[in-house]
Motif scaffolding. Structure first.
Motif, mmCIF file in Angstrom:
data_model
loop_
_atom_site.group_PDB
_atom_site.id
_atom_site.type_symbol
_atom_site.label_atom_id
_atom_site.label_comp_id
_atom_site.label_asym_id
_atom_site.label_seq_id
_atom_site.Cartn_x
_atom_site.Cartn_y
_atom_site.Cartn_z
ATOM 1 N N ILE A 10 34.960 44.272 28.627
ATOM 2 C CA ILE A 10 35.264 43.579 29.946
ATOM 3 C C ILE A 10 36.349 44.266 30.597
ATOM 4 N N GLY A 11 37.502 44.805 30.101
ATOM 5 C CA GLY A 11 38.507 45.544 30.992
ATOM 6 C C GLY A 11 37.970 47.121 31.520
ATOM 7 N N LEU A 19 35.561 45.023 40.032
ATOM 8 C CA LEU A 19 35.848 43.822 39.975
ATOM 9 C C LEU A 19 36.667 43.185 38.975
ATOM 10 N N SER A 20 37.518 42.061 39.319
ATOM 11 C CA SER A 20 38.477 41.331 38.650
ATOM 12 C C SER A 20 37.746 40.799 37.045
ATOM 13 N N ILE A 21 38.510 40.755 36.208
ATOM 14 C CA ILE A 21 38.125 40.333 35.098
ATOM 15 C C ILE A 21 37.538 38.705 35.438
ATOM 16 N N HIS A 22 38.550 37.898 36.262
ATOM 17 C CA HIS A 22 38.112 36.549 36.516
ATOM 18 C C HIS A 22 36.979 36.543 37.512
ATOM 19 N N ARG A 44 29.803 43.072 25.303
ATOM 20 C CA ARG A 44 29.700 44.035 25.736
ATOM 21 C C ARG A 44 28.828 44.354 26.995
ATOM 22 N N TYR A 45 29.317 45.159 27.736
ATOM 23 C CA TYR A 45 28.501 45.652 29.014
ATOM 24 C C TYR A 45 28.011 47.028 28.828
#
Length: 128
Positions: A10-11, A19-22, A44-45
């Motif tokens: 995600i990081g 885009l922020s993690i939020h 996982r992306y």
């Protein structure tokens, strides 16, 4: 034949998409994006997710409401059976964009006229 593709945490994904993690968590919560899980059950992306996020951002940037984007995402998750409906949504949005461009063009022309007016007035003052 197995296809290999990049997987991102995600990081990493946050940095790649801007885009922020939020925001990514919100998108997951709203089911705009559904990342896969690896064998350790960690989200996982993929590169496909990057392309999808880019498209979501484009829809948002062009004024599509999040509610409509959610509807589009839901249709997308159902696969090719929804191609016609998704195309129809995009055609509708295209029409909205055309109208917005026309409105902005008119505003631009009016501002241009006002700027030219000021240029003439300033030149007249300078020549006195």
């Amino acid at each position: 034949e197995r296809k290999y593709f990049m997987e991102y945490s995600i990081g990493e994904f946050s940095k790649l998409t801007g885009l922020s993690i939020h925001t990514l968590r919100y998108y997951e919560y709203e089911q705009l994006i559904v990342p896969m899980r690896n064998k350790n059950n960690i989200l996982r992306y993929s590169d496909k997710d990057i392309a999808w996020i880019d498209f979501i951002k484009r829809l948002k940037d062009t004024g599509m409401p999040i509610k409509k984007i959610k509807e589009y995402a839901k249709l997308r998750s159902k696969g090719d059976i929804t191609l016609s409906k998704r195309m129809e949504m995009l055609i509708q949005h295209y029409g909205f964009l055309e109208k917005q461009i026309s409105i902005l063009q008119e505003h631009k022309e009016k501002l241009d006229q006002k700027i030219k007016y000021y240029q003439v007035q300033i030149n007249l003052l300078d020549s006195e």
